[in-house]
Design a protein around this motif. Structure first.
Motif, PDB file in Angstrom:
ATOM      1  N   ALA A 247     120.621  90.006  76.463  1.00 49.02           N
ATOM      2  CA  ALA A 247     120.350  88.810  77.274  1.00 49.02           C
ATOM      3  C   ALA A 247     119.293  89.065  78.337  1.00 49.02           C
ATOM      4  O   ALA A 247     118.677  88.126  78.843  1.00 49.02           O
ATOM      5  CB  ALA A 247     121.645  88.328  77.906  1.00 49.02           C
ATOM      6  N   ARG A 248     119.076  90.326  78.680  1.00 47.97           N
ATOM      7  CA  ARG A 248     118.142  90.609  79.782  1.00 47.97           C
ATOM      8  C   ARG A 248     116.823  91.204  79.302  1.00 47.97           C
ATOM      9  O   ARG A 248     116.186  91.959  80.017  1.00 47.97           O
ATOM     10  CB  ARG A 248     118.809  91.541  80.790  1.00 47.97           C
ATOM     11  N   THR A 249     116.419  90.873  78.123  1.00 49.57           N
ATOM     12  CA  THR A 249     115.159  91.443  77.613  1.00 49.57           C
ATOM     13  C   THR A 249     113.952  90.599  78.019  1.00 49.57           C
ATOM     14  O   THR A 249     112.808  91.026  77.850  1.00 49.57           O
ATOM     15  CB  THR A 249     115.190  91.580  76.073  1.00 49.57           C
ATOM     16  N   GLY A 250     114.183  89.413  78.569  1.00 48.29           N
ATOM     17  CA  GLY A 250     113.139  88.576  79.158  1.00 48.29           C
ATOM     18  C   GLY A 250     111.951  88.344  78.255  1.00 48.29           C
ATOM     19  O   GLY A 250     112.098  87.909  77.109  1.00 48.29           O
ATOM     20  N   SER A 251     110.749  88.687  78.760  1.00 46.42           N
ATOM     21  CA  SER A 251     109.524  88.390  78.009  1.00 46.42           C
ATOM     22  C   SER A 251     109.101  89.545  77.094  1.00 46.42           C
ATOM     23  O   SER A 251     108.028  89.502  76.489  1.00 46.42           O
ATOM     24  CB  SER A 251     108.390  88.066  78.984  1.00 46.42           C
ATOM     25  N   LYS A 252     109.952  90.558  77.009  1.00 47.71           N
ATOM     26  CA  LYS A 252     109.622  91.698  76.134  1.00 47.71           C
ATOM     27  C   LYS A 252     109.610  91.233  74.682  1.00 47.71           C
ATOM     28  O   LYS A 252     110.538  90.549  74.232  1.00 47.71           O
ATOM     29  CB  LYS A 252     110.674  92.788  76.329  1.00 47.71           C
ATOM     30  N   LYS A 253     108.554  91.592  73.967  1.00 47.32           N
ATOM     31  CA  LYS A 253     108.430  91.158  72.571  1.00 47.32           C
ATOM     32  C   LYS A 253     109.315  92.029  71.670  1.00 47.32           C
ATOM     33  O   LYS A 253     109.508  93.219  71.952  1.00 47.32           O
ATOM     34  CB  LYS A 253     106.975  91.274  72.089  1.00 47.32           C
ATOM     35  N   ALA A 254     109.788  91.445  70.593  1.00 48.31           N
ATOM     36  CA  ALA A 254     110.671  92.170  69.676  1.00 48.31           C
ATOM     37  C   ALA A 254     110.003  93.426  69.117  1.00 48.31           C
ATOM     38  O   ALA A 254     110.675  94.419  68.834  1.00 48.31           O
ATOM     39  CB  ALA A 254     111.111  91.260  68.546  1.00 48.31           C
ATOM     40  N   GLY A 255     108.675  93.389  68.980  1.00 48.14           N
ATOM     41  CA  GLY A 255     107.941  94.539  68.468  1.00 48.14           C
ATOM     42  C   GLY A 255     108.025  95.749  69.385  1.00 48.14           C
ATOM     43  O   GLY A 255     107.790  96.879  68.973  1.00 48.14           O
ATOM     44  N   GLN A 256     108.366  95.498  70.682  1.00 51.08           N
ATOM     45  CA  GLN A 256     108.456  96.605  71.649  1.00 51.08           C
ATOM     46  C   GLN A 256     109.887  97.139  71.764  1.00 51.08           C
ATOM     47  O   GLN A 256     110.138  98.053  72.536  1.00 51.08           O
ATOM     48  CB  GLN A 256     107.984  96.112  73.022  1.00 51.08           C
ATOM     49  N   PHE A 257     110.813  96.560  71.019  1.00 47.51           N
ATOM     50  CA  PHE A 257     112.217  96.986  71.082  1.00 47.51           C
ATOM     51  C   PHE A 257     112.400  98.327  70.375  1.00 47.51           C
ATOM     52  O   PHE A 257     111.644  98.661  69.457  1.00 47.51           O
ATOM     53  CB  PHE A 257     113.125  95.965  70.369  1.00 47.51           C
ATOM     54  N   SER A 258     113.460  99.060  70.778  1.00 47.52           N
ATOM     55  CA  SER A 258     113.844 100.256  70.021  1.00 47.52           C
ATOM     56  C   SER A 258     114.464  99.772  68.697  1.00 47.52           C
ATOM     57  O   SER A 258     114.837  98.595  68.583  1.00 47.52           O
ATOM     58  CB  SER A 258     114.874 101.068  70.801  1.00 47.52           C
ATOM     59  N   LEU A 259     114.599 100.723  67.752  1.00 45.74           N
ATOM     60  CA  LEU A 259     115.170 100.318  66.444  1.00 45.74           C
ATOM     61  C   LEU A 259     116.586  99.772  66.586  1.00 45.74           C
ATOM     62  O   LEU A 259     116.960  98.807  65.928  1.00 45.74           O
ATOM     63  CB  LEU A 259     115.184 101.515  65.501  1.00 45.74           C
ATOM     64  N   GLY A 260     117.352 100.396  67.502  1.00 45.85           N
ATOM     65  CA  GLY A 260     118.725  99.938  67.740  1.00 45.85           C
ATOM     66  C   GLY A 260     118.735  98.510  68.267  1.00 45.85           C
ATOM     67  O   GLY A 260     119.541  97.673  67.837  1.00 45.85           O
ATOM     68  N   MET A 261     117.818  98.219  69.202  1.00 49.89           N
ATOM     69  CA  MET A 261     117.733  96.863  69.762  1.00 49.89           C
ATOM     70  C   MET A 261     117.302  95.866  68.677  1.00 49.89           C
ATOM     71  O   MET A 261     117.814  94.746  68.595  1.00 49.89           O
ATOM     72  CB  MET A 261     116.719  96.822  70.916  1.00 49.89           C
ATOM     73  N   LYS A 262     116.357  96.302  67.842  1.00 50.32           N
ATOM     74  CA  LYS A 262     115.901  95.412  66.754  1.00 50.32           C
ATOM     75  C   LYS A 262     117.062  95.075  65.831  1.00 50.32           C
ATOM     76  O   LYS A 262     117.224  93.935  65.398  1.00 50.32           O
ATOM     77  CB  LYS A 262     114.782  96.097  65.937  1.00 50.32           C
ATOM     78  N   GLN A 263     117.859  96.104  65.530  1.00 45.67           N
ATOM     79  CA  GLN A 263     118.973  95.863  64.608  1.00 45.67           C
ATOM     80  C   GLN A 263     120.013  94.961  65.260  1.00 45.67           C
ATOM     81  O   GLN A 263     120.597  94.108  64.604  1.00 45.67           O
ATOM     82  CB  GLN A 263     119.578  97.218  64.178  1.00 45.67           C
ATOM     83  N   ARG A 264     120.222  95.134  66.588  1.00 47.46           N
ATOM     84  CA  ARG A 264     121.176  94.261  67.281  1.00 47.46           C
ATOM     85  C   ARG A 264     120.667  92.825  67.298  1.00 47.46           C
ATOM     86  O   ARG A 264     121.432  91.873  67.154  1.00 47.46           O
ATOM     87  CB  ARG A 264     121.412  94.764  68.714  1.00 47.46           C
TER      88      ARG A 264
END
Lengths: 254, 300
Positions: B121-138
């Motif tokens: 919920a607190r990832t704000g304007s961060k793009k999905a491409g900048q997420f870690s693999l774990g965050m992407k999977q979540r």
């Protein structure tokens, strides 16, 4: 179902946000007007006379469309369509999109509709650019007065509509290729090959059979508009339907 | 009515049969682990169930409706995560969910709820491409959960993740599997990965379903001896004697593994061993751990 289709279009419109394809529309729309403006500012000698000509706006419009129709528009379509499909390939999102509860026809149509919206956006911005490229020299250069003739909006709309309809076979064919091949280079290469072929064959008396040629033919005024519109719509229908059938009967939708 | 049922599901890639008469039964409210080595046919089965592959032979029913005849109705009731994350890298987590919120026509409040649930919920304007693999999977799991599906299909949700990503996703799955009314079908090639999560299990190997049942039934197999473990102070001598009696003994970690024998026969052999001055210090049933059962099943 109609509401779902509208939502489907909305999602495709959101997806193009911040993509290279959306920037391509803005850059493509203002590239030629900026060049035209700079050339006029650099060589202002004949401008006062030209600005007061009876058909100033018509001539200015055709002049701006010259580079657009022969190179920038088909190239822009080839790139934008390829990039829109590539977005799904690169992000591995086809499989997620294809497990959403909507008919496959909606996915096919909504993507195509957004491409057409982008083209309309390009045409509108380009028209604004054309007007600005005429107005700016009159603002900047003291010797140049504003054109005496009012802006012929009906002429702009009619001509833009022709270029729009004449570009539909290109959009549909590139769309067919982009959905069929994951490799971005295949639709890009095929599109460029078609462009080059158009230029090579342009002096042929039956060039009107070639689907990428209609914009250039119209610009040169070589054939009457009505048969060209019929040819153009015929190719468009063929590519659009063939593209859908190939998409629908694909064995693997990942 | 089963949540998912396949009947004689068969699929070929060219001449290769990758699924052979698969009859999968996933009951509602269960957590079904679909297990098999890489290339066993798990993803192909799940792609067929979600309409991503065109059916060739057999039938698939989800909540009683046939796929692909009722494709749209079925897709409304399932959430999917097939293989790698499917995210638009140039969009934020919220924008990614917004796309699916529109297509599933669920309340927009579900976006915030689901993001909170998967801890994004607190990832704000961060793009999905900048997420870690774990965050992407979540985030991919969030997409699958967004419209409150009745059946969640997760294909190797921890595949390719680093240890911290695996822990992140595993914790999330533990929370999900406790949710009332939700049926989960989760595939993996590692039994250890899912054995604590699932209530039922299906094991597929080379396109054939080699086991299907509850985890209890699998544990029964585990409890059943698959031979006897004999510990002596003279394994070679013991092996020789057993051979004379027509019993094949296989050395393993300093002991001998014998096939299951009747009690009287084992007592007789023990007497003979002692008579030949071979000390016997251990006779016990050889138990399988779950991984061994899995290996045995896929090797049979």
């Amino acid at each position: 179902m109609a509401a779902l289709f509208v939502h489907s279009i909305q999602t495709e419109w959101i997806k193009r946000k911040r993509t290279l394809a959306s920037w391509l529309v803005i850059i493509g729309a203002f590239f030629t007007p900026v060049i035209v403006t700079l050339v006029q500012l650099a060589r202002p000698e004949k401008l006062p006379e030209r600005y007061q000509a009876a058909e100033f706006w018509e001539n200015h419009f055709r002049n701006a469309w010259q580079s657009m129709v022969s190179l920038l528009l088909p190239m822009g379509i080839i790139l934008a369509v390829g990039l829109m499909a590539q977005m799904e390939n690169r992000n591995s999102t086809w499989k997620q999109l294809h497990t959403t509860p909507q008919p496959l026809a909606f996915i096919y149509l909504s993507k195509f509709t957004v491409l057409l919206f982008m083209e309309v956006q390009l045409f509108l911005l380009f028209t604004v650019g054309i007007v600005l490229s005429a107005v700016v020299p009159a603002f900047v250069l003291e010797a140049v007065d504003f054109p005496a003739q009012p802006i012929p909006l009906a002429f702009f709309a009619r001509e833009s509509a022709y270029y729009f309809f004449f570009s539909l076979p290109i959009v549909a064919f590139q769309y067919l290729l982009a959905l069929q091949f994951r490799n971005f280079l295949i639709p890009l290469g095929a599109g460029m090959l078609m462009m080059v072929t158009t230029i090579v064959l342009f002096s042929w008396e039956r060039i009107y059979v070639f689907p990428y040629s209609y914009g250039m033919i119209h610009l040169m005024g070589r054939f009457p508009e009505q048969p060209l519109v019929a040819w153009s719509m015929g190719w468009f229908t063929l590519f659009f339907v063939a593209g859908y059938l190939l998409y629908y009967y694909r064995k693997d939708r990942t | 009515m089963n949540a998912l049922e396949t009947s004689a599901l068969t699929y070929r890639y060219g001449p290769d049969k990758v699924l052979d008469n698969v009859n999968l039964v996933v009951s509602p409210g269960t957590i079904y682990g679909f297990l098999g080595p890489n290339g066993a046919g798990k993803t192909t089965t799940l792609k067929l169930a979600t309409g991503l592959l065109r059916m060739q032979e057999g039938a698939i029913h989800i909540f009683g409706q046939s796929m692909p005849v009722h494709r749209i109705e079925i897709l409304r009731s399932i959430g999917t995560l097939i293989e790698s994350p499917s995210l638009y890298a140039h969009l934020t987590a919220r924008e990614n969910l917004l796309l699916y919120q529109k297509l599933y026509r669920c309340p927009s409040a579900r976006i915030t709820e689901t993001l909170e649930r998967v801890g994004l919920a607190r990832t704000g304007s961060k793009k999905a491409g900048q997420f870690s693999l774990g965050m992407k999977q979540r985030l991919s799991i969030a997409i699958a959960l967004l419209h409150s599906p009745r059946l969640l299909i997760l294909d190797e949700p921890t595949n390719g993740l680093d240890p911290s990503g695996i822990i992140e996703v595993r914790e999330l799955l533990k929370q999900l599997t406790g949710q009332e009314g939700l049926t989960v079908l989760i595939s993996s090639h590692l039994l250890a990965e899912i054995e604590r999560l699932v209530t039922h299990i299906g094991i597929i190997h080379k396109g054939r379903l080699v086991f299907q049942g509850t985890m209890d039934e699998l544990h029964m197999k585990q409890r059943h001896s698959s031979g006897l473990l004999l510990g002596t102070d003279n394994p070679e001598g013991a092996r020789h004697l057993l051979s004379e009696c027509g019993i094949e003994a296989v050395p393993e970690n300093g002991h001998l593994v014998l096939p299951d024998l009747p009690s009287e026969k084992m007592a007789e052999i023990t007497r003979q061993l002692v008579a030949r001055d071979i000390g016997v210090y251990r006779i016990e049933p050889k138990k399988n751990d779950l991984e061994q059962i899995f290996i045995n099943l896929v090797n049979d």
